[in-house]
Design an enzyme around this catalytic site. Structure first.
Site, mmCIF file in Angstrom:
data_model
loop_
_atom_site.group_PDB
_atom_site.id
_atom_site.type_symbol
_atom_site.label_atom_id
_atom_site.label_comp_id
_atom_site.label_asym_id
_atom_site.label_seq_id
_atom_site.Cartn_x
_atom_site.Cartn_y
_atom_site.Cartn_z
ATOM 1 N N GLU A 1 50.036 49.389 47.173
ATOM 2 C CA GLU A 1 49.571 47.990 47.088
ATOM 3 C C GLU A 1 48.321 47.890 46.200
ATOM 4 O O GLU A 1 48.179 46.960 45.403
ATOM 5 C CB GLU A 1 49.255 47.461 48.490
ATOM 6 C CG GLU A 1 50.484 47.304 49.361
ATOM 7 C CD GLU A 1 50.172 46.813 50.770
ATOM 8 O OE1 GLU A 1 51.088 46.351 51.436
ATOM 9 O OE2 GLU A 1 49.003 46.904 51.199
ATOM 10 N N HIS B 1 46.965 45.958 41.569
ATOM 11 C CA HIS B 1 45.842 45.210 40.968
ATOM 12 C C HIS B 1 45.590 45.817 39.595
ATOM 13 O O HIS B 1 44.963 46.874 39.462
ATOM 14 C CB HIS B 1 44.631 45.245 41.909
ATOM 15 C CG HIS B 1 44.896 44.458 43.150
ATOM 16 N ND1 HIS B 1 44.543 43.132 43.256
ATOM 17 C CD2 HIS B 1 45.557 44.765 44.286
ATOM 18 C CE1 HIS B 1 44.961 42.660 44.430
ATOM 19 N NE2 HIS B 1 45.577 43.636 45.072
ATOM 20 N N LEU C 1 45.213 61.355 43.549
ATOM 21 C CA LEU C 1 45.652 62.710 43.906
ATOM 22 C C LEU C 1 47.108 62.907 43.480
ATOM 23 O O LEU C 1 47.960 62.061 43.778
ATOM 24 C CB LEU C 1 45.514 62.875 45.426
ATOM 25 C CG LEU C 1 45.940 64.165 46.098
ATOM 26 C CD1 LEU C 1 45.195 64.303 47.412
ATOM 27 C CD2 LEU C 1 47.429 64.264 46.347
ATOM 28 N N SER C 2 47.366 64.002 42.778
ATOM 29 C CA SER C 2 48.727 64.277 42.309
ATOM 30 C C SER C 2 49.486 65.089 43.344
ATOM 31 O O SER C 2 49.060 66.195 43.712
ATOM 32 C CB SER C 2 48.672 65.050 40.988
ATOM 33 O OG SER C 2 49.948 65.589 40.716
ATOM 34 N N ARG D 1 52.239 66.385 42.658
ATOM 35 C CA ARG D 1 52.940 67.418 41.896
ATOM 36 C C ARG D 1 52.058 68.665 41.779
ATOM 37 O O ARG D 1 52.533 69.778 41.846
ATOM 38 C CB ARG D 1 53.293 66.919 40.491
ATOM 39 C CG ARG D 1 54.205 65.701 40.514
ATOM 40 C CD ARG D 1 54.382 65.162 39.112
ATOM 41 N NE ARG D 1 55.244 66.017 38.310
ATOM 42 C CZ ARG D 1 55.133 66.180 36.994
ATOM 43 N NH1 ARG D 1 54.179 65.548 36.340
ATOM 44 N NH2 ARG D 1 55.965 66.947 36.345
ATOM 45 N N ASN E 1 35.710 45.988 37.746
ATOM 46 C CA ASN E 1 34.545 45.170 37.434
ATOM 47 C C ASN E 1 34.360 44.130 38.546
ATOM 48 O O ASN E 1 35.238 43.965 39.412
ATOM 49 C CB ASN E 1 34.642 44.564 36.022
ATOM 50 C CG ASN E 1 35.779 43.572 35.882
ATOM 51 O OD1 ASN E 1 35.951 42.689 36.712
ATOM 52 N ND2 ASN E 1 36.570 43.725 34.820
ATOM 53 N N ARG F 1 34.470 40.985 38.694
ATOM 54 C CA ARG F 1 35.473 39.916 38.815
ATOM 55 C C ARG F 1 36.723 40.437 39.518
ATOM 56 O O ARG F 1 37.285 39.791 40.403
ATOM 57 C CB ARG F 1 35.841 39.414 37.407
ATOM 58 C CG ARG F 1 36.690 38.176 37.415
ATOM 59 C CD ARG F 1 37.077 37.796 35.993
ATOM 60 N NE ARG F 1 37.455 36.404 35.883
ATOM 61 C CZ ARG F 1 37.879 35.837 34.766
ATOM 62 N NH1 ARG F 1 37.957 36.555 33.659
ATOM 63 N NH2 ARG F 1 38.198 34.565 34.734
ATOM 64 N N ARG G 1 43.036 40.656 49.467
ATOM 65 C CA ARG G 1 43.343 41.734 50.422
ATOM 66 C C ARG G 1 42.451 41.744 51.664
ATOM 67 O O ARG G 1 42.830 42.366 52.660
ATOM 68 C CB ARG G 1 43.265 43.088 49.715
ATOM 69 C CG ARG G 1 44.200 43.197 48.517
ATOM 70 C CD ARG G 1 45.667 43.091 48.892
ATOM 71 N NE ARG G 1 46.521 43.359 47.748
ATOM 72 C CZ ARG G 1 47.836 43.527 47.826
ATOM 73 N NH1 ARG G 1 48.461 43.431 48.992
ATOM 74 N NH2 ARG G 1 48.546 43.768 46.742
HETATM 75 C C1 LIG Z 1 49.713 39.086 51.127
HETATM 76 C C2 LIG Z 1 50.359 39.749 49.927
HETATM 77 C C3 LIG Z 1 51.722 40.022 49.948
HETATM 78 C C4 LIG Z 1 52.334 40.602 48.842
HETATM 79 N N1 LIG Z 1 53.672 40.891 48.864
HETATM 80 C C5 LIG Z 1 54.279 41.431 47.792
HETATM 81 C C6 LIG Z 1 55.684 41.720 47.766
HETATM 82 O O1 LIG Z 1 56.384 41.479 48.735
HETATM 83 N N2 LIG Z 1 56.225 42.235 46.650
HETATM 84 C C7 LIG Z 1 55.481 42.512 45.529
HETATM 85 O O2 LIG Z 1 56.037 42.984 44.523
HETATM 86 N N3 LIG Z 1 54.144 42.290 45.515
HETATM 87 C C8 LIG Z 1 53.532 41.760 46.608
HETATM 88 N N4 LIG Z 1 52.189 41.530 46.587
HETATM 89 C C9 LIG Z 1 51.424 41.937 45.403
HETATM 90 C C10 LIG Z 1 51.163 40.751 44.466
HETATM 91 O O3 LIG Z 1 52.370 40.224 43.962
HETATM 92 C C11 LIG Z 1 50.277 41.192 43.292
HETATM 93 O O4 LIG Z 1 50.961 42.174 42.534
HETATM 94 C C12 LIG Z 1 48.973 41.790 43.736
HETATM 95 O O5 LIG Z 1 48.396 41.067 44.794
HETATM 96 C C13 LIG Z 1 47.998 41.798 42.554
HETATM 97 O O6 LIG Z 1 47.618 40.474 42.306
HETATM 98 P P1 LIG Z 1 47.262 39.935 40.863
HETATM 99 O O7 LIG Z 1 48.426 40.078 39.949
HETATM 100 O O8 LIG Z 1 46.692 38.562 41.011
HETATM 101 O O9 LIG Z 1 46.044 40.943 40.495
HETATM 102 P P2 LIG Z 1 45.692 41.729 39.161
HETATM 103 O O10 LIG Z 1 46.838 42.551 38.681
HETATM 104 O O11 LIG Z 1 44.424 42.471 39.451
HETATM 105 O O12 LIG Z 1 45.400 40.612 38.128
HETATM 106 C C14 LIG Z 1 44.285 39.746 38.283
HETATM 107 C C15 LIG Z 1 44.577 38.450 37.565
HETATM 108 O O13 LIG Z 1 44.684 38.709 36.157
HETATM 109 C C16 LIG Z 1 45.689 37.876 35.597
HETATM 110 N N5 LIG Z 1 46.750 38.728 35.061
HETATM 111 C C17 LIG Z 1 46.891 40.073 35.220
HETATM 112 N N6 LIG Z 1 47.960 40.524 34.556
HETATM 113 C C18 LIG Z 1 48.533 39.430 33.981
HETATM 114 C C19 LIG Z 1 49.682 39.249 33.164
HETATM 115 N N7 LIG Z 1 50.489 40.251 32.830
HETATM 116 N N8 LIG Z 1 49.958 38.013 32.735
HETATM 117 C C20 LIG Z 1 49.173 36.953 33.038
HETATM 118 N N9 LIG Z 1 48.064 37.058 33.827
HETATM 119 C C21 LIG Z 1 47.751 38.285 34.278
HETATM 120 C C22 LIG Z 1 46.201 36.971 36.723
HETATM 121 O O14 LIG Z 1 45.438 35.798 36.733
HETATM 122 C C23 LIG Z 1 45.893 37.788 37.967
HETATM 123 O O15 LIG Z 1 45.760 37.013 39.145
HETATM 124 C C24 LIG Z 1 51.557 40.931 47.688
HETATM 125 C C25 LIG Z 1 50.188 40.645 47.683
HETATM 126 C C26 LIG Z 1 49.582 40.063 48.781
HETATM 127 C C27 LIG Z 1 48.100 39.777 48.745
#
Ligand SMILES: Cc1cc2nc3c(=O)[nH]c(=O)nc-3n(C[C@H](O)[C@H](O)[C@H](O)COP(=O)(O)OP(=O)(O)OC[C@H]3O[C@@H](n4cnc5c(N)ncnc54)[C@H](O)[C@@H]3O)c2cc1C
Length: 274
Positions: free
Chosen positions: A113, A117, A125-126, A128, A213, A215, A224
């Site tokens: 999970e 982000h 930690l690997s 392999r 960072n 942000r 989270r």
């Molecule tokens: C309660 C909960 C349940 C979840 N359940 C699932 C699940 O069932 N299945 C699953 O696959 N995931 C799940 N997730 C994970 C979720 O989909 C996100 O992958 C994860 O929370 C990271 O969020 P983020 O993309 O906002 O963060 P980050 O990847 O850190 O990105 C931060 C911000 O940067 C911007 N950003 C980053 N990359 C891009 C991009 N390529 N294009 C445009 N903008 C971008 C967006 O504004 C994003 O919010 C869950 C998350 C939570 C909190």
């Protein structure tokens, strides 16, 4: 075989402001920075505050809002400056402060999970290269509760972990034998472990080095340290919040910790997605 119950996190690195460089920029432009200069006069370094001052420098760079020599103070105070950046969602400025964390006693479920982000850097930690024969397992809080309510079910969970560890060990030996034509010990073990690890459960303990960072830290905490998140990653995010609250409190401006009915903690934010 050992079991762990709480994620651990330590802040292991944070920004350092290079005062000589800052002064060179100010002098070259005929600017003053009275609040910073006053602070520097009273201490050898900024200590924990460097990240926050660097972010203020980024913010002031946008508007060149330093007073010229002889002018009076311009703009907001240091604290108010960073709080304002967060309040108006000028989040790009707080990206200038990076924090490094060592995280351990976490399950592979949590790490899966965590690495979703994307705006962070990771070194994990690997499985392999590192032997998992004496690996620990992370007991989810609900499974811990089972220990009193339904001891048989709890034992089943524990035995499953132990069994998977034993199978891993046996498979590693058998696979190493299968690859005995490979001369390099390292290569042979790597090939054996990379296949044998497939039997280890999500509860397997892992360790990870993370750089985020300010942000990205805020975003991670918002998503989270939230009641809708899994309890294990919530516990980690709450701990990260407490570290930043202690070391660089301006970056968690508008965030407060609260308790849920079950006694666990979460973090509420009045300025989301800055
Ligand atoms: C309660 C909960 C349940 C979840 N359940 C699932 C699940 O069932 N299945 C699953 O696959 N995931 C799940 N997730 C994970 C979720 O989909 C996100 O992958 C994860 O929370 C990271 O969020 P983020 O993309 O906002 O963060 P980050 O990847 O850190 O990105 C931060 C911000 O940067 C911007 N950003 C980053 N990359 C891009 C991009 N390529 N294009 C445009 N903008 C971008 C967006 O504004 C994003 O919010 C869950 C998350 C939570 C909190």
């Amino acid at each position: 075989m050992s079991f762990v119950t709480e994620p651990e996190i330590a802040l292991v690195g944070k920004p350092i402001m290079e005062i000589d460089g800052v002064m060179k920029f100010l002098e070259d432009h005929g600017y003053q920075w009275p609040e910073l200069e006053k602070k520097l006069d009273s201490m050898v370094s900024l200590g924990d505050d460097d990240g926050e001052w660097l972010v203020e420098m980024g913010g002031r760079m946008c508007y060149q809002s330093w007073p010229k020599q002889g002018e009076t103070k311009k703009g907001r105070s240091h604290d108010a400056h960073i709080q304002h950046l967060i309040e108006v969602a000028h989040g790009a400025c707080i990206e200038h402060a990076n924090f490094n964390f060592a995280i351990w006693n976490i399950s592979r479920s949590l790490s899966h999970e965590l690495v979703r982000h994307r705006l962070a850097s990771y070194s994990q930690l690997s499985q392999r290269y590192v032997d998992s024969s004496s690996v620990s397992f992370v007991v989810p809080p609900a499974i811990q509760e089972l220990a009193n309510i339904d001891p048989d079910a709890y034992r089943m969970w524990i035995e499953h972990c132990e069994k998977s560890r034993q199978v891993y060990e046996e498979l590693t030996t058998k696979l190493s034998n299968m690859y005995d034509d490979i001369e390099s010990n390292l290569e042979r073990r790597k090939k054996a472990r990379q296949a044998a690890r497939s039997v280890l459960p999500n509860a397997t303990e892992t360790k990870i080095f993370v750089t985020m960072n300010a942000r990205a830290v805020r975003h991670f905490i918002e998503l989270r340290a939230n009641p809708s998140a899994d309890v294990e990653i919530r516990s980690l995010a709450v701990k990260m919040y407490k570290i930043i609250q202690n070391k660089a409190p301006l970056f968690v401006h508008g965030m407060t910790i609260s308790k849920l009915d079950d006694g666990t903690e979460w973090v509420e934010s009045s300025h989301r997605r800055v």
